[in-house]
Each structure stands twice: as structure tokens, then as C-alpha cells.
Design a protein around this motif. Structure first.
Motif, short mmCIF file in Angstrom:
data_model
loop_
_atom_site.label_atom_id
_atom_site.label_comp_id
_atom_site.label_asym_id
_atom_site.label_seq_id
_atom_site.Cartn_x
_atom_site.Cartn_y
_atom_site.Cartn_z
N ASN A 1 0.85 -1.19 0.00
CA ASN A 1 0.00 0.00 0.00
C ASN A 1 0.88 1.24 0.00
O ASN A 1 2.06 1.18 0.31
CB ASN A 1 -0.91 0.00 1.24
CG ASN A 1 -1.86 -1.17 1.22
OD1 ASN A 1 -2.49 -1.45 0.22
ND2 ASN A 1 -1.94 -1.86 2.34
N ASP A 2 0.26 2.37 -0.30
CA ASP A 2 0.95 3.65 -0.31
C ASP A 2 2.18 3.64 -1.22
O ASP A 2 3.25 4.09 -0.85
CB ASP A 2 1.35 4.08 1.11
CG ASP A 2 0.15 4.25 2.03
OD1 ASP A 2 -0.89 4.73 1.53
OD2 ASP A 2 0.25 3.91 3.21
N LEU A 3 1.99 3.10 -2.42
CA LEU A 3 3.07 3.02 -3.40
C LEU A 3 3.03 4.21 -4.34
O LEU A 3 1.96 4.68 -4.71
CB LEU A 3 2.98 1.73 -4.21
CG LEU A 3 3.04 0.43 -3.42
CD1 LEU A 3 2.83 -0.76 -4.34
CD2 LEU A 3 4.36 0.30 -2.68
N HIS A 4 4.20 4.67 -4.71
CA HIS A 4 4.35 5.72 -5.73
C HIS A 4 5.07 5.11 -6.92
O HIS A 4 5.91 4.23 -6.77
CB HIS A 4 5.20 6.88 -5.22
CG HIS A 4 4.50 7.78 -4.27
ND1 HIS A 4 5.12 8.86 -3.72
CD2 HIS A 4 3.25 7.77 -3.76
CE1 HIS A 4 4.28 9.50 -2.92
NE2 HIS A 4 3.14 8.85 -2.92
N GLN A 5 4.78 5.63 -8.08
CA GLN A 5 5.50 5.27 -9.29
C GLN A 5 6.78 6.10 -9.31
O GLN A 5 6.74 7.30 -9.51
CB GLN A 5 4.63 5.57 -10.50
CG GLN A 5 5.31 5.40 -11.82
CD GLN A 5 4.39 5.81 -12.94
OE1 GLN A 5 3.36 5.21 -13.13
NE2 GLN A 5 4.77 6.84 -13.67
N ASP A 6 7.92 5.48 -9.03
CA ASP A 6 9.19 6.19 -9.02
C ASP A 6 9.87 6.07 -10.37
O ASP A 6 9.91 4.98 -10.96
CB ASP A 6 10.13 5.61 -7.94
CG ASP A 6 11.51 6.25 -8.00
OD1 ASP A 6 11.59 7.48 -7.86
OD2 ASP A 6 12.49 5.51 -8.19
N HIS A 7 10.39 7.18 -10.85
CA HIS A 7 11.25 7.17 -12.03
C HIS A 7 12.67 6.97 -11.50
O HIS A 7 13.23 7.87 -10.89
CB HIS A 7 11.13 8.47 -12.81
CG HIS A 7 9.81 8.62 -13.49
ND1 HIS A 7 8.69 9.12 -12.82
CD2 HIS A 7 9.42 8.32 -14.74
CE1 HIS A 7 7.68 9.11 -13.68
NE2 HIS A 7 8.08 8.64 -14.84
N PHE A 8 13.21 5.78 -11.70
CA PHE A 8 14.54 5.44 -11.17
C PHE A 8 15.55 6.50 -11.57
O PHE A 8 16.26 7.05 -10.75
CB PHE A 8 14.94 4.05 -11.66
CG PHE A 8 16.16 3.51 -10.98
CD1 PHE A 8 16.10 3.04 -9.67
CD2 PHE A 8 17.36 3.44 -11.65
CE1 PHE A 8 17.23 2.54 -9.04
CE2 PHE A 8 18.50 2.93 -11.04
CZ PHE A 8 18.43 2.48 -9.73
N ILE A 9 15.62 6.79 -12.86
CA ILE A 9 16.38 7.95 -13.34
C ILE A 9 15.38 9.10 -13.36
O ILE A 9 14.41 9.08 -14.13
CB ILE A 9 16.97 7.72 -14.75
CG1 ILE A 9 17.96 6.56 -14.73
CG2 ILE A 9 17.61 9.00 -15.28
CD1 ILE A 9 18.43 6.12 -16.09
N PRO A 10 15.55 10.09 -12.49
CA PRO A 10 14.55 11.15 -12.35
C PRO A 10 14.29 11.91 -13.65
O PRO A 10 15.22 12.21 -14.41
CB PRO A 10 15.17 12.08 -11.29
CG PRO A 10 16.13 11.22 -10.54
CD PRO A 10 16.67 10.25 -11.55
N LEU A 11 13.02 12.21 -13.87
CA LEU A 11 12.65 13.00 -15.06
C LEU A 11 13.34 14.35 -15.06
O LEU A 11 13.65 14.89 -16.11
CB LEU A 11 11.13 13.19 -15.11
CG LEU A 11 10.30 11.93 -15.32
CD1 LEU A 11 8.81 12.27 -15.26
CD2 LEU A 11 10.65 11.25 -16.63
N ALA A 12 13.60 14.89 -13.88
CA ALA A 12 14.24 16.21 -13.77
C ALA A 12 15.62 16.25 -14.42
O ALA A 12 16.14 17.32 -14.72
CB ALA A 12 14.35 16.62 -12.30
N TRP A 13 16.21 15.09 -14.62
CA TRP A 13 17.54 15.04 -15.25
C TRP A 13 17.47 15.19 -16.76
O TRP A 13 18.50 15.33 -17.42
CB TRP A 13 18.23 13.73 -14.93
CG TRP A 13 18.60 13.51 -13.50
CD1 TRP A 13 18.33 14.30 -12.42
CD2 TRP A 13 19.32 12.39 -13.01
NE1 TRP A 13 18.84 13.73 -11.29
CE2 TRP A 13 19.45 12.56 -11.62
CE3 TRP A 13 19.86 11.25 -13.60
CZ2 TRP A 13 20.10 11.64 -10.81
CZ3 TRP A 13 20.51 10.34 -12.79
CH2 TRP A 13 20.63 10.54 -11.41
N GLY A 14 16.28 15.10 -17.35
CA GLY A 14 16.16 15.17 -18.80
C GLY A 14 16.49 13.85 -19.48
O GLY A 14 16.74 13.80 -20.69
#
Length: 171
Positions: free
Chosen positions: A16-29
Motif C-alpha cells: 500500500n501507499d506506493l508511488h511510481q518512481d522514475h529510477f532515473i529522475p525525469l528532472a535530469w532530462g
């Protein structure tokens, strides 16, 4: 994505209480929203990770959240496999993305230069001379739409109010 990780956070086993994490953050482009860059993370972990380097974040926080090195290695092995990489190649790719962050404008210029939205993995392979694998699992829009429900603002608010709950999730 959830099936690859037994319908739970691979680091805490929380369901429960899961988030979809972008392993390589989107903020990095780099990275993007494809199967080989998405991980269901327990909300407190994802709130802590934000746009940090994932390997550096794990090293700095494994004791704080009582995270298992073997669970981390298994998770990164799955991501590496989904990208047609070995775990050490995944680390090298993440390091490259971190060292070569792009703004939205730079990403748009790259897309115009190549004539299409060239995946960062492809750019990195060309930059390093690493051969392409036979298959990379980028997932499908159906798979991606099924995981979008894990990153709601209300769940983020709940998690941010109790940062100690990550330790409880693994105990």
C-alpha cells in the motif's frame, strides 16, 4: 511494472501507499516513463529520493530506512535486464545521465537534431560505444497506464507526514 516486483515495493515489500518512481529522475532530462525506468516505491522512500541519484540515495539512506542491500541489488538487476544491461552497465548509464543532465530546451533540441525522440539509453550507448542488446523492454502504454494510480498527491501528503513509517514497513 507491479508484476515484475510482486505487486509491492521491492525495498520494503509494502503493498500500500506506493508511488511510481522514475529510477532515473525525469528532472535530469533522461530516463522517461517506460517499464525499465519505473519502480513501485513505498511513498516515504519516493518522497525521500525525489530527484536524487538513485545509487547515491540508497547508499545514504539504507540504514535510515533499514533497507536490504540484497533487495536493492535484485531491484536494480531487474531494471538492468529490462534495459538490456548488466547491473554494472545500469550504474554506468545512471552515472552518465547524472553527469549529462538536460533541460527541456536541450531535450527538444536533441529531438530535433535526431528527427525523433531518441531514448537516452540509445544516446548513452552511442556515446560509450556499447553495443545494443537484441531486446529492450520499454513496456506498453497499457502497462504504463495501469501504474499511474500510485502517484497521487493525497498519498504523497500522507507519507510526508510520517517519515518513520518506512522503517515500520520493513519491520
Amino acid at each position: 511494472m507491479l508484476k515484475k516486483f510482486s505487486d509491492s515495493c521491492p525495498l520494503t515489500l509494502a503493498k500500500n501507499d506506493l508511488h511510481q518512481d522514475h529510477f532515473i529522475p525525469l528532472a535530469w532530462g533522461h530516463g522517461g516513463s517506460y517499464l525499465g525506468n519505473l519502480v513501485p516505491l513505498y511513498c516515504v522512500l519516493n518522497d525521500s529520493k525525489q530527484d536524487r541519484h538513485p545509487f547515491e540515495w540508497f547508499d545514504a539512506n539504507k540504514d535510515r530506512f533499514n533497507l536490504s542491500e540484497s533487495a536493492w541489488n535484485e531491484m536494480t538487476a531487474i531494471l538492468a535486464s529490462q534495459n538490456g544491461l548488466t547491473p554494472s552497465e545500469l550504474r554506468a548509464f545512471v552515472d552518465w545521465c547524472y553527469a549529462n543532465k538536460r533541460t527541456v530546451a536541450q531535450t527538444k533540441r536533441d529531438n530535433e537534431r535526431y528527427g525523433y525522440k531518441k531514448p537516452s539509453l540509445e544516446i548513452w550507448r552511442e556515446a560509450t560505444g556499447l553495443q545494443f542488446p537484441i531486446r529492450v523492454d520499454f513496456g506498453t502504454s497499457t502497462q504504463l497506464s495501469a501504474i499511474g494510480e500510485y502517484s497521487t498527491a493525497s498519498k504523497r501528503t500522507d507519507c510526508a507526514s510520517n517519515p518513520d513509517s518506512a522503517k515500520e514497513a520493513v519491520m
